[in-house]
Write a protein that holds these residues in place. Structure first.
Motif, PDB file in Angstrom:
ATOM      1  N   SER A 159      14.779   7.861  11.465  1.00 31.50           N
ATOM      2  CA  SER A 159      14.049   7.367  12.627  1.00 31.50           C
ATOM      3  C   SER A 159      12.884   8.302  12.919  1.00 31.50           C
ATOM      4  O   SER A 159      13.080   9.445  13.324  1.00 31.50           O
ATOM      5  N   GLY A 160      11.658   7.817  12.700  1.00 24.73           N
ATOM      6  CA  GLY A 160      10.478   8.645  12.914  1.00 24.73           C
ATOM      7  C   GLY A 160       9.816   9.105  11.635  1.00 24.73           C
ATOM      8  O   GLY A 160       8.774   9.757  11.684  1.00 24.73           O
ATOM      9  N   LEU A 161      10.381   8.755  10.471  1.00 19.12           N
ATOM     10  CA  LEU A 161       9.720   9.050   9.200  1.00 19.12           C
ATOM     11  C   LEU A 161       8.543   8.105   9.001  1.00 19.12           C
ATOM     12  O   LEU A 161       8.595   6.935   9.378  1.00 19.12           O
ATOM     13  N   ALA A 162       7.489   8.600   8.355  1.00 20.00           N
ATOM     14  CA  ALA A 162       6.357   7.748   8.003  1.00 20.00           C
ATOM     15  C   ALA A 162       5.765   8.232   6.685  1.00 20.00           C
ATOM     16  O   ALA A 162       5.792   9.423   6.384  1.00 20.00           O
ATOM     17  N   ILE A 163       5.231   7.276   5.915  1.00 24.33           N
ATOM     18  CA  ILE A 163       4.819   7.594   4.550  1.00 24.33           C
ATOM     19  C   ILE A 163       3.750   6.623   4.070  1.00 24.33           C
ATOM     20  O   ILE A 163       3.706   5.470   4.515  1.00 24.33           O
ATOM     21  N   GLU A 164       2.884   7.104   3.187  1.00 25.29           N
ATOM     22  CA  GLU A 164       1.953   6.202   2.535  1.00 25.29           C
ATOM     23  C   GLU A 164       2.745   5.224   1.665  1.00 25.29           C
ATOM     24  O   GLU A 164       3.657   5.616   0.954  1.00 25.29           O
ATOM     25  N   ARG A 165       2.378   3.973   1.721  1.00 26.38           N
ATOM     26  CA  ARG A 165       3.148   2.936   1.041  1.00 26.38           C
ATOM     27  C   ARG A 165       3.267   3.183  -0.466  1.00 26.38           C
ATOM     28  O   ARG A 165       4.316   2.940  -1.068  1.00 26.38           O
ATOM     29  N   LYS A 166       2.214   3.691  -1.080  1.00 21.59           N
ATOM     30  CA  LYS A 166       2.243   3.894  -2.526  1.00 21.59           C
ATOM     31  C   LYS A 166       3.312   4.911  -2.928  1.00 21.59           C
ATOM     32  O   LYS A 166       3.900   4.794  -4.010  1.00 21.59           O
ATOM     33  N   LEU A 167       3.592   5.881  -2.068  1.00 24.84           N
ATOM     34  CA  LEU A 167       4.641   6.850  -2.365  1.00 24.84           C
ATOM     35  C   LEU A 167       6.015   6.212  -2.217  1.00 24.84           C
ATOM     36  O   LEU A 167       6.923   6.460  -3.028  1.00 24.84           O
ATOM     37  N   HIS A 168       6.192   5.405  -1.176  1.00 24.49           N
ATOM     38  CA  HIS A 168       7.448   4.680  -0.982  1.00 24.49           C
ATOM     39  C   HIS A 168       7.754   3.817  -2.208  1.00 24.49           C
ATOM     40  O   HIS A 168       8.890   3.791  -2.701  1.00 24.49           O
ATOM     41  N   GLU A 169       6.748   3.130  -2.705  1.00 28.50           N
ATOM     42  CA  GLU A 169       6.942   2.265  -3.867  1.00 28.50           C
ATOM     43  C   GLU A 169       7.143   3.073  -5.135  1.00 28.50           C
ATOM     44  O   GLU A 169       7.876   2.655  -6.045  1.00 28.50           O
ATOM     45  N   GLN A 170       6.520   4.235  -5.204  1.00 28.44           N
ATOM     46  CA  GLN A 170       6.651   5.074  -6.396  1.00 28.44           C
ATOM     47  C   GLN A 170       8.092   5.513  -6.629  1.00 28.44           C
ATOM     48  O   GLN A 170       8.553   5.575  -7.775  1.00 28.44           O
ATOM     49  N   ILE A 171       8.824   5.804  -5.540  1.00 30.88           N
ATOM     50  CA  ILE A 171      10.210   6.258  -5.702  1.00 30.88           C
ATOM     51  C   ILE A 171      11.208   5.107  -5.604  1.00 30.88           C
ATOM     52  O   ILE A 171      12.417   5.318  -5.715  1.00 30.88           O
TER      53      ILE A 171
END
Length: 299
Positions: A159-171
């Motif tokens: 709760s409260g994490l945020a990330i660039e979408r490309k990194l989320h998809e990379q992993i």
């Protein structure tokens, strides 16, 4: 031409009718100059969660309700919400927590500087009614959380994490095979596979709600201990640090002896609750050790 959405805020939701409205109200009152959306990823709720979310559609034109009920688990709900998100960056908040005023702008500005960020936690505001709150510690009051086992990296609550979408998809998103601590594992994998650090953003505040029953607290503690053992085994094997020794078992036995000795010093119910919580933690460590065939953790 459709305007680019910078940030998608994803709320995994399962039977959260009692608290979801408070979170959506907090988000409805947020402002930010960039384009952003809110996605409630319903994980097959059997209560009025969907109706609660639907009641905010008129008030929040940037709100969407998506079906994430094909598989149970917050990891699946977060991943499904991410797949249907339009944003170039993703943020995750829980349905039973509440973002503080200014959170969207703070987390959005942080993402302009850092690709992977975590919020600060407050555990007082939503737990004042419960005497159990006085037994809790805030793991994210002024810094990131850390583990004492491989890979020895900082992590944060989901709760409260945020990330660039490309990194989320990379992993490949959150690990849907993990029943607990999928957020900790997520933090580890982003740092290890993407070589991107996790940055703490104190300006982005989330009010966190804890379990308000003793039974719920003890069950959660035991399950988290088991999950920590699972992660320790996974990453110890990956880093070649798997060792066989009697020392961890002797240390574990001494912890139980110290724990039993504390029983005579208990004078208040808060102290007794904390004593029971530590019992649940030690039991969970043992269960995890037997299940995953590894020594108990020294945590």
């Amino acid at each position: 031409m459709q305007r680019e959405v910078r940030l998608s805020i994803i709320i995994p939701c399962y039977n959260a009718a009692a608290t979801l409205g408070e979170q959506l109200t907090a988000l409805a009152n947020q402002t930010w100059e960039r384009s952003w959306e809110v996605i409630v990823a319903d994980n097959g709720s059997r209560d009025d969660s969907r109706r609660v979310a639907a009641n905010f559609l008129a008030r929040m034109p940037n709100l969407r309700l998506v079906d994430a009920g094909a598989r149970r688990g917050s990891a699946f709900a977060r991943n499904e919400g991410s797949r249907q998100a339009r944003g170039t960056a993703l943020a995750f908040v829980d349905a039973d927590d509440v973002v503080a005023p200014g959170w969207v702008a703070a987390i959005g500005r942080a993402l302009d500087q850092y690709p992977f960020v975590a919020s600060r936690f407050d555990i007082e505001r939503l737990n004042q009614h419960s005497w159990l709150s006085r037994t809790r510690r805030n793991p994210q009051a002024d810094s990131l959380q850390r583990v004492s086992y491989p890979p020895y990296l900082p992590h944060a609550g989901g709760s409260g994490l945020a990330i660039e979408r490309k990194l989320h998809e990379q992993i490949g998103g959150f690990d849907e095979t993990l029943p607990r601590l999928e957020d900790t594992d997520y933090c580890f994998r982003v740092q290890l596979q993407c070589q991107v650090p996790l940055t703490f953003v104190p300006e982005a505040l989330v009010y966190v709600r804890y379990r308000d029953t003793l039974r719920g607290m003890l069950r959660q503690t035991r399950e988290r201990a088991i999950a920590n053992v699972a992660l320790a085994r996974r990453y110890s094997q990956q880093q070649g640090e798997s060792k066989r020794s009697l020392s961890p078992w002797l240390s574990y036995a001494r912890r139980w002896l110290r724990q039993l000795g504390r029983l005579t010093k208990i004078r208040q119910r808060e102290q007794f609750a904390e004593w029971l919580r530590m019992n649940a933690w030690l039991i969970g460590l043992l269960q995890g050790s037997l299940q995953y065939r590894c020594p108990p953790l020294a945590i």
